[in-house]
Design a protein around this motif. Sequence first.
Motif, short mmCIF file in Angstrom:
data_model
loop_
_atom_site.label_atom_id
_atom_site.label_comp_id
_atom_site.label_asym_id
_atom_site.label_seq_id
_atom_site.Cartn_x
_atom_site.Cartn_y
_atom_site.Cartn_z
N ASP A 63 13.64 -1.50 2.95
CA ASP A 63 13.76 -0.23 3.67
C ASP A 63 13.57 -0.37 5.18
O ASP A 63 14.34 0.15 5.96
N HIS A 64 12.58 -1.16 5.61
CA HIS A 64 12.28 -1.19 7.04
C HIS A 64 13.37 -1.86 7.88
O HIS A 64 13.61 -1.47 9.01
N TYR A 65 13.97 -2.91 7.34
CA TYR A 65 14.86 -3.74 8.16
C TYR A 65 16.34 -3.57 7.84
O TYR A 65 17.18 -4.23 8.44
N GLY A 110 16.29 2.63 -1.06
CA GLY A 110 15.81 3.62 -0.09
C GLY A 110 14.39 3.32 0.31
O GLY A 110 13.84 2.27 -0.01
N ILE A 111 13.78 4.28 1.03
CA ILE A 111 12.40 4.11 1.48
C ILE A 111 11.47 4.14 0.27
O ILE A 111 11.61 5.00 -0.61
N MET A 112 10.53 3.22 0.22
CA MET A 112 9.70 3.06 -0.98
C MET A 112 9.03 4.37 -1.41
O MET A 112 8.94 4.64 -2.60
N ALA A 131 2.16 -1.68 0.51
CA ALA A 131 2.03 -2.45 1.75
C ALA A 131 2.39 -1.56 2.91
O ALA A 131 3.08 -1.98 3.83
N ASP A 132 1.95 -0.32 2.87
CA ASP A 132 2.39 0.66 3.85
C ASP A 132 1.44 1.84 3.79
O ASP A 132 1.12 2.32 2.71
N SER A 133 1.01 2.29 4.96
CA SER A 133 -0.02 3.34 4.98
C SER A 133 0.45 4.64 4.35
O SER A 133 -0.36 5.41 3.84
N HIS A 134 1.75 4.90 4.35
CA HIS A 134 2.25 6.17 3.81
C HIS A 134 2.36 6.19 2.30
O HIS A 134 2.97 7.10 1.73
N THR A 135 1.77 5.20 1.65
CA THR A 135 1.68 5.22 0.19
C THR A 135 0.91 6.46 -0.26
O THR A 135 0.98 6.85 -1.43
N GLY A 349 14.99 12.01 9.44
CA GLY A 349 14.85 10.93 8.48
C GLY A 349 13.39 10.62 8.23
O GLY A 349 12.52 11.42 8.57
N SER A 350 13.11 9.47 7.62
CA SER A 350 11.79 8.91 7.32
C SER A 350 11.22 9.38 5.99
O SER A 350 11.69 10.34 5.39
N CYS A 351 10.16 8.69 5.58
CA CYS A 351 9.51 9.01 4.30
C CYS A 351 8.82 10.36 4.34
O CYS A 351 8.40 10.88 3.32
N THR A 352 8.70 10.95 5.52
CA THR A 352 8.10 12.28 5.63
C THR A 352 9.11 13.37 5.30
O THR A 352 8.80 14.33 4.60
N GLY A 408 17.30 4.29 4.78
CA GLY A 408 16.30 3.33 5.25
C GLY A 408 15.31 4.01 6.18
O GLY A 408 15.39 5.22 6.41
N CYS A 409 14.40 3.21 6.72
CA CYS A 409 13.37 3.76 7.62
C CYS A 409 13.94 4.11 8.99
O CYS A 409 13.48 5.02 9.66
N SER A 410 14.89 3.30 9.42
CA SER A 410 15.65 3.58 10.63
C SER A 410 14.77 3.86 11.85
O SER A 410 13.85 3.12 12.15
N MET A 411 15.05 4.97 12.51
CA MET A 411 14.45 5.26 13.81
C MET A 411 12.99 5.71 13.75
O MET A 411 12.36 5.95 14.78
N CYS A 412 12.42 5.77 12.55
CA CYS A 412 11.01 6.12 12.44
C CYS A 412 10.17 5.11 13.21
O CYS A 412 9.24 5.46 13.91
N THR A 413 10.54 3.84 13.06
CA THR A 413 9.81 2.79 13.78
C THR A 413 10.77 1.78 14.41
O THR A 413 10.35 0.88 15.12
N GLY A 414 12.04 1.94 14.13
CA GLY A 414 13.03 1.15 14.85
C GLY A 414 13.12 -0.32 14.46
O GLY A 414 13.75 -1.11 15.15
N SER A 430 9.88 12.30 11.74
CA SER A 430 9.03 11.24 11.20
C SER A 430 7.57 11.60 11.36
O SER A 430 7.22 12.78 11.56
N ASN A 431 6.68 10.63 11.29
CA ASN A 431 5.25 10.93 11.18
C ASN A 431 4.38 10.39 12.31
O ASN A 431 3.20 10.68 12.36
N ARG A 432 4.93 9.55 13.19
CA ARG A 432 4.08 8.96 14.23
C ARG A 432 4.71 9.18 15.61
O ARG A 432 5.86 8.80 15.83
S1 SF4 Z 1 6.53 5.67 8.07
FE1 SF4 Z 1 8.56 5.19 8.75
S2 SF4 Z 1 8.62 2.96 8.74
FE2 SF4 Z 1 6.87 3.57 7.47
S3 SF4 Z 1 7.69 3.71 5.36
FE3 SF4 Z 1 7.86 5.74 6.30
S4 SF4 Z 1 9.94 5.79 7.11
FE4 SF4 Z 1 9.43 3.66 6.77
#
Ligand code: SF4
Lengths: 468, 223
Positions: A63-65, A110-112, A131-135, A349-352, A408-414, A430-432
């Motif tokens: 998802d990230h890359y 897609g995004i986990m 392996a990701d804080s947004h779990t 976009g993003s997991c949010t 994918g995660c795309s522009m959330c973290t680039g 996104s969230n950050r």
């Molecule tokens: S916060 Fe952004 S980079 Fe992290 S999993 Fe969610 S969409 Fe992907």
Amino acid sequence: MTAARTLFDKIWDAHVITSREGGESLVYVDRNLVHEGPFYAFDALSSEGRSVHRPRQTLAFSDHYVPTAGRDRGSAGIADPEARVMVEQLARNARATGIVHYGMDHPAQGIMHVVGPELGLCQPGMIVSGADSHTSTHGAFGIFGFGVGASQVKHILATQTVWVSKPRRMRVTVAGTPGPLVSAKDIILAVIAEIGIEGGNGHVIEYAGTAIEALSMEGRMTVCNMSIEAGARSGLIAPDRKTWDYLAACPHAPKGADWDAALAFWRTLPGDAGARFDRDVQIDGARIEPMVTWGTNQDEAVGIGGVVPDPRAFADAARRERAARALEYMDLAPGTALRDVAIDRVFIGSCTNARLEDLRIAASLAQGRRARVPTLVVPGSRTVKRAAEAEGLHEVFLAAGFEWRDAGCSMCTGSNGDRVPAGERCASTSNRNFEGRQGRGSRTHLVSPAAAVAAAVTGRLADPRALA
Amino acid sequence: MSTGMQAFTPLDAVAAPLFEPNIDTDKLIPHKFLRKPLAAGYRNFLFHDQRFAEDGSVRPDFVLNRAPFDRARVLVAGRNFGCGSTREGAIYALQDFGIRCVVAPSFGDIFYANCLQNGLLPVVLGEATVAALAAHLEAHPGAHVAVDLAAQTLALPQGGTVRFDIDAVRKEQLLKGLDDIGMTQQHAQAIARFETAYRARHPWLFRDLPGLPRHAPRAGEGS
Ligand code: SF4
């Protein structure tokens, strides 16, 4: 007689293998989610000669890359050689260890945090590590989901367990009924603005109240997703009828007699009457407005009708300093009406906020309008993408001049190269909004999908209610 | 450079002040470096966008670029240090730079856990103590802080010693350089018993679901 327990207590108690002096417990992990990031874990595992204890209980997600355009060429189409290595490396590690992998060409990729729930892979009562804080997103189903670093990923791969200290329990009750176009994103931004970005440190937050109950599963995921932005280990919502209805339609949820047994178990999960929390916070949902962040932390947010605050107005000296720094980075003057802030770009976009419901709201407001700034719409998964296309949402976006990309995660973290150029201001779902989060020198305003469309079609931060 | 647990030995070293709250992991190491192999060395990724200008030139004003702070082994930071993501690259970057101990009024939970996994010592002290220490370090560049984990004390350059708390088991692990897997293996029987009972209670969680993609199916796996 046993003491009244919270939802969290019940999940915790069911997973503790042993506890030790100092307060940490060894807990069992039902599902472990990885993406391309923790390659260090796989490297260390193999250099230590260890194998994966329960490969079927780990799931890998590209998802990230992954690129969000030109996907038909597979990994050969990834222009950036380092990103290609990340994507190929995960595929290789998954294959070598026997882990299920939702790779770039998988129809459910897609995004986990989007794919796990929508396939029914993550279910109430589980402990899900990622392996990701947004779990924490998975908490919407009554799951204790939390993020871990690569070393703990390695430990979980090797043992299917992890040492954690039991978090304290906080309850955030959002009562009342939010107004039209006030979304789950606005609720969680209002909660974070209230408790602060470290207000949840050391805690698991359980959300309750009529405004939370009224949310769809998608909305609940948005709320739990951003619990980590208040510093919490995780967010949780008691599973209910909506949860069962959602899961019943998921391909990997239990079926037949298994479903009956699972449902009987899930029904026992909500907290007992009288269960105690270490901290209780009340929020009036009826007063929440569409929110927007003005600073570089998520608690620096106000209603869209508000103004950029004067740092001197904060009582706390540290808060004053932080606000002043944030305004300098964001290039904003105190007293500016947020609706007067011009933006350069929009990211939906993003997991949010990249689930079907988010895209439906975005499309309903984009209908018949035109983007004034570059606007990127990136579905959270290919499943979401197909569903959106089946409803014709992509046509609405394309007619409005938005770009419609692959998941994918795309522009959330680039990390895949979809970045906000330095100095540009982006309204993002996104969230950050951290300094440099969307690219070096990028300036992020966190908003809901509705407010993102309002920004796209006006070229300014805007109140989505004015479009409706 | 390698990941994993390193034993914490007593330390008496230059400490650098960076007394800002909420230094997040994106700031500690921007995402674009998390794809780099460890062999690349992570020291220059630490605080990259603060330490280096767009053109790659060094920003002399950033504390860790200034002598004697460029030799710091202790970082004295503001509250909620390391909030944000799970990225362990933040720890690798600190360690590769030479930082072995971070002192702050509070830490992000995941960052704190990641420190303990790698032998980077996180020390929590009261806000006023940390503020006074940071101010002293600003005024006396090159001042040393001595860290004695066995005694759980920090000797302050302005005089005096403060005690800090740490989980007793984590302390042992840090002193001996023991990682969690070794500890966990002592409970192998308890884990096996737990798994058997847990699977009996929740059989639906362990069915091999049709249609799940899989790689390299192995005989006997998923029992
Ligand atoms: S916060 Fe952004 S980079 Fe992290 S999993 Fe969610 S969409 Fe992907």
